[in-house]
Motif scaffolding. Structure first.
Motif, PDB file in Angstrom:
ATOM      1  N   THR A 141       0.806  -1.223   0.000  1.00 15.80           N
ATOM      2  CA  THR A 141       0.000   0.000   0.000  1.00 15.80           C
ATOM      3  C   THR A 141       0.841   1.276   0.000  1.00 15.80           C
ATOM      4  N   ILE A 142       2.165   1.123   0.015  1.00 14.13           N
ATOM      5  CA  ILE A 142       3.021   2.329   0.045  1.00 14.13           C
ATOM      6  C   ILE A 142       2.691   3.234  -1.140  1.00 14.13           C
ATOM      7  N   GLY A 143       2.507   4.492  -0.834  1.00  9.62           N
ATOM      8  CA  GLY A 143       2.226   5.458  -1.890  1.00  9.62           C
ATOM      9  C   GLY A 143       0.771   5.507  -2.314  1.00  9.62           C
ATOM     10  N   SER A 144      -0.083   4.679  -1.707  1.00  7.95           N
ATOM     11  CA  SER A 144      -1.496   4.667  -2.079  1.00  7.95           C
ATOM     12  C   SER A 144      -2.320   5.314  -0.971  1.00  7.95           C
ATOM     13  N   VAL A 145      -3.611   5.499  -1.221  1.00 11.78           N
ATOM     14  CA  VAL A 145      -4.495   6.078  -0.198  1.00 11.78           C
ATOM     15  C   VAL A 145      -4.589   5.156   1.009  1.00 11.78           C
ATOM     16  N   ALA A 146      -4.226   3.903   0.838  1.00 12.90           N
ATOM     17  CA  ALA A 146      -4.351   2.940   1.931  1.00 12.90           C
ATOM     18  C   ALA A 146      -3.035   2.753   2.684  1.00 12.90           C
ATOM     19  N   GLU A 147      -2.040   3.577   2.378  1.00 13.78           N
ATOM     20  CA  GLU A 147      -0.762   3.464   3.085  1.00 13.78           C
ATOM     21  C   GLU A 147      -0.994   3.646   4.585  1.00 13.78           C
ATOM     22  N   GLY A 148      -0.473   2.733   5.372  1.00 15.83           N
ATOM     23  CA  GLY A 148      -0.628   2.824   6.817  1.00 15.83           C
ATOM     24  C   GLY A 148      -1.975   2.340   7.326  1.00 15.83           C
ATOM     25  N   SER A 149      -2.795   1.797   6.434  1.00 13.43           N
ATOM     26  CA  SER A 149      -4.126   1.367   6.875  1.00 13.43           C
ATOM     27  C   SER A 149      -4.065   0.024   7.589  1.00 13.43           C
ATOM     28  N   GLY A 150      -5.066  -0.227   8.406  1.00 15.84           N
ATOM     29  CA  GLY A 150      -5.176  -1.511   9.072  1.00 15.84           C
ATOM     30  C   GLY A 150      -5.903  -2.508   8.164  1.00 15.84           C
ATOM     31  N   LEU A 151      -5.677  -3.785   8.442  1.00 18.58           N
ATOM     32  CA  LEU A 151      -6.289  -4.815   7.610  1.00 18.58           C
ATOM     33  C   LEU A 151      -7.118  -5.735   8.492  1.00 18.58           C
ATOM     34  N   GLU A 152      -8.375  -5.906   8.118  1.00 15.01           N
ATOM     35  CA  GLU A 152      -9.202  -6.896   8.800  1.00 15.01           C
ATOM     36  C   GLU A 152      -9.404  -8.047   7.830  1.00 15.01           C
ATOM     37  N   VAL A 153      -9.175  -9.255   8.306  1.00 17.36           N
ATOM     38  CA  VAL A 153      -9.289 -10.405   7.412  1.00 17.36           C
ATOM     39  C   VAL A 153     -10.247 -11.419   7.999  1.00 17.36           C
ATOM     40  N   GLU A 154     -11.222 -11.808   7.212  1.00 15.45           N
ATOM     41  CA  GLU A 154     -12.104 -12.897   7.614  1.00 15.45           C
ATOM     42  C   GLU A 154     -11.728 -14.108   6.780  1.00 15.45           C
ATOM     43  N   SER A 155     -11.275 -15.173   7.447  1.00 15.18           N
ATOM     44  CA  SER A 155     -10.888 -16.371   6.710  1.00 15.18           C
ATOM     45  C   SER A 155     -12.047 -17.360   6.735  1.00 15.18           C
ATOM     46  N   SER A 156     -12.603 -17.620   5.564  1.00  8.88           N
ATOM     47  CA  SER A 156     -13.741 -18.531   5.471  1.00  8.88           C
ATOM     48  C   SER A 156     -13.265 -19.978   5.555  1.00  8.88           C
ATOM     49  N   LEU A 157     -14.101 -20.835   6.069  1.00 13.62           N
ATOM     50  CA  LEU A 157     -13.780 -22.264   6.112  1.00 13.62           C
ATOM     51  C   LEU A 157     -14.678 -23.057   5.167  1.00 13.62           C
ATOM     52  N   ASP A 158     -15.547 -22.333   4.458  1.00 13.64           N
ATOM     53  CA  ASP A 158     -16.559 -22.995   3.639  1.00 13.64           C
ATOM     54  C   ASP A 158     -16.018 -23.301   2.246  1.00 13.64           C
ATOM     55  N   VAL A 159     -15.663 -24.571   2.032  1.00 12.15           N
ATOM     56  CA  VAL A 159     -15.093 -24.933   0.737  1.00 12.15           C
ATOM     57  C   VAL A 159     -16.140 -24.946  -0.374  1.00 12.15           C
ATOM     58  N   HIS A 160     -17.409 -24.895  -0.017  1.00 16.11           N
ATOM     59  CA  HIS A 160     -18.445 -24.923  -1.046  1.00 16.11           C
ATOM     60  C   HIS A 160     -18.887 -23.529  -1.482  1.00 16.11           C
ATOM     61  N   ASP A 161     -18.356 -22.524  -0.827  1.00 18.79           N
ATOM     62  CA  ASP A 161     -18.694 -21.162  -1.229  1.00 18.79           C
ATOM     63  C   ASP A 161     -18.287 -20.967  -2.696  1.00 18.79           C
ATOM     64  N   PRO A 162     -19.153 -20.346  -3.507  1.00 16.74           N
ATOM     65  CA  PRO A 162     -18.794 -20.166  -4.920  1.00 16.74           C
ATOM     66  C   PRO A 162     -17.508 -19.360  -5.108  1.00 16.74           C
ATOM     67  N   ARG A 163     -17.138 -18.570  -4.127  1.00 16.50           N
ATOM     68  CA  ARG A 163     -15.918 -17.785  -4.264  1.00 16.50           C
ATOM     69  C   ARG A 163     -14.809 -18.316  -3.354  1.00 16.50           C
ATOM     70  N   ALA A 164     -14.903 -19.612  -3.032  1.00 20.62           N
ATOM     71  CA  ALA A 164     -13.946 -20.204  -2.075  1.00 20.62           C
ATOM     72  C   ALA A 164     -12.496 -20.065  -2.525  1.00 20.62           C
ATOM     73  N   GLN A 165     -12.281 -19.967  -3.837  1.00 20.04           N
ATOM     74  CA  GLN A 165     -10.891 -19.863  -4.298  1.00 20.04           C
ATOM     75  C   GLN A 165     -10.373 -18.433  -4.318  1.00 20.04           C
ATOM     76  N   GLY A 166     -11.251 -17.496  -3.991  1.00 14.66           N
ATOM     77  CA  GLY A 166     -10.888 -16.096  -4.204  1.00 14.66           C
ATOM     78  C   GLY A 166     -10.622 -15.305  -2.942  1.00 14.66           C
ATOM     79  N   VAL A 167     -10.222 -14.062  -3.164  1.00  7.69           N
ATOM     80  CA  VAL A 167     -10.069 -13.077  -2.101  1.00  7.69           C
ATOM     81  C   VAL A 167     -10.993 -11.915  -2.456  1.00  7.69           C
ATOM     82  N   VAL A 168     -11.830 -11.507  -1.494  1.00  4.05           N
ATOM     83  CA  VAL A 168     -12.830 -10.485  -1.786  1.00  4.05           C
ATOM     84  C   VAL A 168     -12.540  -9.231  -0.957  1.00  4.05           C
ATOM     85  N   LEU A 169     -12.534  -8.099  -1.644  1.00  2.33           N
ATOM     86  CA  LEU A 169     -12.447  -6.815  -0.954  1.00  2.33           C
ATOM     87  C   LEU A 169     -13.863  -6.468  -0.510  1.00  2.33           C
ATOM     88  N   GLN A 170     -14.107  -6.554   0.796  1.00  2.00           N
ATOM     89  CA  GLN A 170     -15.477  -6.357   1.269  1.00  2.00           C
ATOM     90  C   GLN A 170     -15.810  -4.889   1.469  1.00  2.00           C
TER      91      GLN A 170
END
Lengths: 604, 108
Positions: free
Chosen positions: B52-81
């Motif tokens: 994030t260096i040089g971006s509007v998000a530089e120094g921002s905090g990160l919240e991560v929710e790790s899903s355990l649901d392998v059947h979720d249609p987006r199970a292979q992805g990373v989603v910006l919520q």
């Protein structure tokens, strides 16, 4: 969360858009800068190997590449055998060459048919190519399958084979197992010859590059596992002296290392280089195919690499068949390795499909790896690919960005299947700067501030100014500040700073103070900045530029020189500690002065 | 492999959203990581400050929710919520919510 806080819901599925980007800066008709940036971060394989048993090296390093794992196994096994004073000959040597042939066929078939051929036939990818030319893609897949089968029988499986070890193999195939491969290989050989005719018929841009080709050369065979290092510029040395002549350097904008021939610059490894230096070692059918395709003994057109690669597929299949013919299973699948040995080390190079792969190891007496060094062909070609792109962009200035992107992606795909896969998504960033008229100071009014970093890239402390500008350039992207870096050039400096509100020059100085001392000098009245000839071209440096600028009335309104005292200037060495700290200091102070974004984290 | 390219895409999207909402600095970014994604919370956290260096998000905090649901249609992805701007919202107390459709094109 406080109640005055808002959250913007986005719900966006992130995508891997591409692993590389190309940044091009044009000033009028001149290409000022070409930077091929690879994002993929370091994977620290050399560090993983430390403290592991030498016996693990072939399997660990094979994981570096999913397309050419055999290359990693071959380079590591040979280097370690040399360190232990063990020689692997006879049928085991042949088996290794057959296995390598399988990888060459597999990798080249992928590159030719799935990545490269669509470019020449006007398709964006192999899937679309397959709709109109299904037979061509089928040929590619048949070749790949033949290569896969060789890998499977000799290596235990097609990708990341598991049968290679230091000293030979875990298991040697029977005569019958290899004989069973013959019909498929013979058929593949014919397909390979058809592939040479197919690719030779493409339309090739008329481009010749002045490459320094570097490859192995063997007394009587086309090189794979053995030979000495030779180059078209007259280098000839045993493979364990590779690092005396070639070195890896880190470009600040790319996560992939680049290699240079010390004191010479970029060089090329891979099919074009191998062929140019070994075309007299081709076996009969490959030689006939090359001649029929109209290949010269040395090919300098990067687009014709697809034909050379096709000839190498013929060669690999022809070699595999020849070696299978004479195969007699060895008494043991592996030569005995010494149980105890003193601390030792050695280096080896083999020819991966895309070029030379260098491995060097140092072992402790207990067999654990103390140090490992790996120089991959992709990094060796990186700088040379940049040079290809620089020439291409220079010739295509009037093209729009879309056309230029396509052309640049094609140019990358001439050399490497890995970057070429990634660069199907090459992000092209073109900065077009109108050319200064050379007469009117008004030309530069658009950007009031110019920051210049003077110095030379690979001369130790002398690159201080360049380092400062590279960091600032990233931090101030999209702002009103313009940047320039490189050796001092009177004409260029006058052209760029003339008529500006403010110009800041960061340069290395030598005034007898301790290395890393920072001096800030406002250039006022008749004073001249300190002279330091280290980074000038033709002996005309910053002082001369100021003097001349005054005489011609081509100066910025305010000129400030930031001098960083240098210690040693050694070609090829990195900047010294004190100078690096001064670089950081100057960078931060200038960032504040330019009013840019504040940063907490250090840039690497 | 490929985490750098994915992070660049995320940061690009954060910048785009921030621009559209006239957000100058981003305080926090919330990600959802599918159970079958090749990236883990640890990888993302380790690289976030650099990416994030040089971006509007530089120094921002990160919240991560790790899903355990392998059947979720987006199970292979990373989603910006979602993202949270840094400056307090000086409005009516009803923060705007913007929902964008996920792209149709498949991830590579």
């Amino acid at each position: 969360m406080t109640e005055s806080e808002r959250t913007i819901t986005v719900d966006y599925l992130a995508r891997v858009e591409g692993e590389g980007s190309l940044r091009v800066r044009l000033r009028g008709e001149t290409v000022e800068d070409v930077e091929l940036r690879i994002f993929e971060p370091p994977r620290f394989f050399e560090a993983f190997l430390r403290g592991r048993s030498y016996l693990e090296a072939p399997d660990i390093t094979a994981r570096i590449c999913g397309i050419c794992p055999v290359a990693y196994q071959m380079s590591s096994a040979h280097a370690l055998e040399r360190a232990l004073g063990v020689t692997v000959g006879g049928a085991l040597r042949d088996l290794r060459r057959i296995l390598y042939c399988g990888e060459w066929v597999e990798s080249h078939a992928l590159h030719i048919y799935l990545l490269h051929a669509p470019d020449f036939l006007g398709y964006s990818d192999a899937v679309r190519l397959a709709k109109d030319h299904p037979d061509a893609v089928r040929r590619g897949l048949a070749l790949k399958k033949a290569g896969n089968h060789l890998m499977q029988v000799l290596g235990g499986r097609e990708i990341h084979p598991i049968n290679v070890r230091v000293g030979g193999f875990y298991r040697a195939p029977s005569r019958a197992e290899l004989d069973a491969l013959r019909p498929e290989l013979e058929q593949a050989l014919e397909i390979a010859e058809e592939t040479v005719r197919f690719t030779a018929g493409f339309d090739f841009p008329e481009i010749e590059e002045d490459y320094e080709f570097v490859a192995l050369r063997h007394p009587d065979e086309y090189p794979m596992n053995e030979g000495e290092v030779v180059s078209s510029h007259g280098v000839r040395l045993p493979m364990d002296r590779f690092e005396e002549v070639f070195e890896e350097v880190q470009a600040p904008y790319s996560n992939a290392l680049q290699s240079v021939h010390k004191g010479e610059g970029s060089y090329l490894v891979g099919p074009l280089a191998r062929y140019a230096l070994n075309s007299d070692r081709l076996p009969p059918r490959a030689r006939t195919a090359a001649r029929a395709a109209g290949l010269a003994p040395v090919e300098r057109n990067p687009y014709r690499s697809i034909v050379v690669r096709s000839v190498e597929v013929v060669l690999a299949l022809e070699e595999a068949l020849r070696l299978i013919d004479r195969y007699r299973p060895p008494d043991a699948p592996c030569v005995p390795l010494p149980a105890t040995f003193p601390a030792t080390g050695a280096a080896w190079i083999t020819e991966a499909p895309r070029g030379m792969l260098y491995h060097r190891y140092r072992l402790r007496a207990d067999g654990l790896i103390e140090e490992a060094k790996i120089v991959a062909p992709t990094s060796q070609n990186q700088k040379r690919i940049e040079d290809d792109l620089r020439h291409l962009v220079g010739k295509s200035l009037r093209w729009d960005d879309a056309a230029l992107t396509t052309a640049c992606e094609r140019a990358v795909r001439n050399h490497d299947p890995c970057i070429s896969c990634a660069t199907h998504f090459l992000t092209l960033e073109v900065e077009r700067i109108p050319e200064g008229t050379g007469e009117s100071p008004e030309a530069n009014r658009a950007a009031p501030t110019l920051v210049v970093g003077l110095g030379q890239e690979d001369r130790g402390d002398d690159r201080a100014g360049i380092e400062v500008v590279r960091v600032l350039r990233r931090r101030f992207r999209g702002t009103e500040v313009e940047f320039l870096e490189g050796p001092a050039d009177v004409a260029l400096l006058l052209d760029r700073w003339s008529g500006r509100e403010r110009t800041i020059v960061v340069d290395a100085v030598r005034s007898g103070r301790p290395a890393g001392t920072i001096q800030v000098l406002e250039v006022l009245g008749d004073r001249l900045p300190p002279t330091y000839g280290g980074s000038s071209t033709h002996g005309l440096g910053l002082a001369e530029a100021v003097a001349l600028g005054r005489a011609l009335d081509r100066m910025p309104r305010h000129l400030t020189i930031w001098g960083i005292e240098v210690g040693t200037i050694r070609i090829g060495s990195p900047p010294s500690g004190p100078v690096l700290r001064a670089v950081e200091d100057v960078t931060d102070r200038l960032a504040r002065e330019l009013g840019g974004p504040r940063r907490a984290a250090r840039e690497t | 492999m490929h985490e750098e390219a994915l992070l660049r895409d995320l940061v690009r999207k954060v910048e785009e959203v921030a621009r559209a909402h006239r957000v100058e600095r981003v305080e926090r970014v919330r990600l959802w990581v599918g159970a079958l994604s090749h990236l883990t919370e640890g990888t993302l956290r380790a690289r976030w400050s650099m990416a994030t260096i040089g971006s509007v998000a530089e120094g921002s905090g990160l919240e991560v929710e790790s899903s355990l649901d392998v059947h979720d249609p987006r199970a292979q992805g990373v989603v910006l919520q979602s993202l949270t701007p840094r400056s307090p919202w000086k409005g009516s107390g009803h923060p705007p919510s913007v929902r964008e459709k996920p792209p149709v094109s498949p991830s590579s």
